[in-house]
Design an enzyme around this catalytic site. Structure first.
Site, PDB file in Angstrom:
ATOM      1  CB  VAL A 281      36.004  10.370  70.418  1.00  0.00           C
ATOM      2  CG1 VAL A 281      36.014   8.968  71.039  1.00  0.00           C
ATOM      3  CG2 VAL A 281      36.619  11.380  71.383  1.00  0.00           C
ATOM      4  CE  LYS A 282      39.112   5.978  63.463  1.00  0.00           C
ATOM      5  NZ  LYS A 282      40.324   5.452  62.765  1.00  0.00           N
TER       6      LYS A 282
END
Length: 363
Positions: free
Chosen positions: A138-139
């Site tokens: 997840v960025k």
């Protein structure tokens, strides 16, 4: 042996800075894995906006999901995660063979949450659960508001790709957050195996100063910042604090070079791949740059562990009037704003495309 394979054998991962349903459907991504030693990929709102708006590959999925009452972010998230799950499955053999070090894909939290720590934490957890793949990052942006969200997400066991880093100081802040998250896990009786990468953006430095310094200094600032940050990365991995975490099973937060497509038409199209080759790092490359490096790129050696000539290069820019810390903060802020703009454009594309498809059905 292909140059891409030589780079892989040196210890640097090549990740594709692109995803679309088309490259999944027509086998292009599988070919990149087989032919160019590509071992992961990243995505962002601009990439998905181009993918959704530039083809009819998503039409059937959009019709189905719109028929189920989904719209906006919820509809996009399902479309994007469908693609990313398929890509993650293609990279799963690499992920398993490297014990989780490589073989990752990435999905961004909404850029609208860039200044919302609590919202980012909740969104990261939701994407992690909905993504349902062990090799999905997840960025989260490494902004001041993002740093505590990174720590909390790591503590919660969410693998994080920290994005929008532009300086050594910004990198060290998120590395600290990563270590705090791991230390808290160990204190709570949890394991320290939560992966993360730290993404330093390179070419935007050079574009930002192109009209402010002599031509002889063009296309050297981004590489110098990366060299300086690589030195800090290697020093951190040798530190007693990290060694203590590693002894309890923690994996390094790998350094990732982002924004490595050459922007200056006068510069070599393989500039940032050749200059930033280094073990235990990742280079995310656009398709055009990947093909260029596979065709005529050269492996010129690895980045110096001591930062090479980075300090003298940075001093020259300071002497030329470039305030490097201030510019790093500005680039990060502008990057966050650009992602917000792209996100809004993406949601507009989703909405207009959905309306057009609904209109076709009603005719």
């Amino acid at each position: 042996m292909k140059t891409t394979r030589k780079l892989h054998d040196m210890g640097q991962s090549l990740w594709l800075d692109n995803i679309s349903r088309t490259i999944l459907d027509d086998g292009t991504l599988a070919r990149y894995i087989a032919d160019f030693s590509v071992t992961g990929l990243t995505s962002n709102p601009s990439i998905f906006n181009e993918a959704v708006g530039g083809s009819d590959a998503y039409d059937e999925g959009m019709r189905t999901k719109a028929g189920e009452g989904k719209s906006g972010e919820a509809l996009f998230m399902e479309l994007a995660l469908e693609d990313l799950r398929r890509a993650a499955d293609l990279f799963r053999p690499v992920h398993d063979a490297t014990d989780g070090v490589d073989g990752w894909v990435s999905m961004e939290v909404s850029p609208l949450l860039a200044a919302d720590t609590a919202g980012s934490i909740a969104a990261a957890q939701a994407i992690h659960e909905q993504g349902d793949r062990p090799n999905l990052f997840v960025k989260i942006p490494g902004t001041p508001e993002g740093v505590p969200a990174i720590e909390e997400s790591i503590f919660a066991g969410v693998p994080v790709n920290v994005t929008l880093l532009f300086s050594t100081a910004q990198y060290l802040a998120v590395a600290e957050a990563y270590m705090r998250g791991l230390e808290r896990r160990l204190e709570a009786g949890l394991d320290a195996r939560v992966a993360s990468v730290a993404s330093l953006f390179v070419s935007r430095w050079d574009r930002a100063v192109a009209d402010k310094v002599p031509e002889v200094m063009h296309n050297t600032l981004g590489i110098a910042v990366a060299q300086q940050t690589y030195k800090a990365y290697r020093e951190l991995l040798e530190s007693p604090r990290w060694q203590k975490l590693a002894a309890r099973g923690a994996q390094p937060q790998r350094m990732l070079w982002a924004s490595t497509g050459t922007k200056d038409p006068k510069a070599p199209d393989t500039l940032y791949i050749e200059a930033l080759a280094a073990p235990d790092t990742i280079n995310t490359v656009p398709e055009k740059t990947l093909h260029a490096f596979a065709d005529h790129g050269q492996l010129l050696g690895a980045l110096a562990l001591d930062g090479g000539d980075s300090e003298s290069v940075l001093q020259r820019f300071s002497a030329a009037g470039v305030n490097i810390p201030a510019l790093a903060d500005r680039l990060q802020m502008e990057g966050a704003e650009a992602f917000v703009k792209s996100w809004k454009e993406l949601l507009h594309t989703i909405e207009s495309h959905s309306r057009a498809l609904a209109g076709e059905e009603s005719v």
